[in-house]
Design an enzyme around this catalytic site. Structure first.
Site, PDB file in Angstrom:
ATOM      1  N   ASN A   8       0.523  24.192 -81.590  1.00 32.43           N
ATOM      2  CA  ASN A   8       0.377  24.970 -81.894  1.00 32.43           C
ATOM      3  C   ASN A   8      -0.230  26.060 -80.126  1.00 32.43           C
ATOM      4  OD1 ASN A   8      -2.717  24.198 -82.136  1.00 32.43           O
ATOM      5  ND2 ASN A   8      -2.518  25.741 -84.442  1.00 32.43           N
ATOM      6  N   CYS A   9      -0.419  25.528 -79.313  1.00 31.48           N
ATOM      7  CA  CYS A   9      -1.307  26.337 -78.506  1.00 31.48           C
ATOM      8  C   CYS A   9       0.515  26.535 -77.501  1.00 31.48           C
ATOM      9  CB  CYS A   9      -1.478  25.295 -77.231  1.00 31.48           C
ATOM     10  SG  CYS A   9      -1.850  25.293 -75.350  1.00 31.48           S
ATOM     11  N   ASP A  10      -0.179  28.208 -77.546  1.00 30.58           N
ATOM     12  CA  ASP A  10       0.714  29.108 -76.115  1.00 30.58           C
ATOM     13  C   ASP A  10       1.377  28.103 -75.271  1.00 30.58           C
ATOM     14  OD1 ASP A  10       0.719  30.872 -78.579  1.00 30.58           O
ATOM     15  OD2 ASP A  10      -0.958  32.106 -77.538  1.00 30.58           O
TER      16      ASP A  10
END
Length: 115
Positions: A8-10
């Site tokens: 979920n890290c951009d």
């Protein structure tokens, strides 16, 4: 080629999308589900030094007690923290087919590596 990070890290999302756009086969290692492989962490510190791996800009780092932050002063203390707090690792960490290791995402640099 292995990409290490958190789904979920951009920045990890951008990197994975970019790599897919290049048609590359990439193994994804999820720190949240699979943990931080101690032997790989040691290899990254040897290749890059410990400072580039510590994400001092991230939420995880900012939420740490100041005494815990202040205790990160060398490779051993950094590795101990990063094994315990995978989200404090700057992402993504990439192990390239030529054996090199990078941290973070830079499309121009990556394109040059694949050149």
């Amino acid at each position: 080629m292995t990409l290490y990070g958190i789904p979920n890290c951009d920045t990890v999302k951008k990197a994975r999308t970019w790599l897919a756009g290049q048609g590359l086969e990439v193994v994804f290692h999820d720190f949240k589900k699979q943990g931080v492989p101690a032997e790989r962490l040691a290899a990254w510190v040897q290749a890059l030094g410990w400072q580039p791996l510590v994400n001092r800009q991230g939420t995880t780092w900012r939420k740490l007690d100041p005494a815990v932050q202040a205790a990160v002063v060398d490779a051993a203390s950094a590795m101990a923290l990063l094994r315990e707090q995978a989200s404090a690792i700057k992402r993504p960490v990439v192990e390239w087919p030529d054996g090199r290791v990078t941290v973070g995402f830079d499309a121009a640099d990556w394109a040059a590596r694949l050149g």
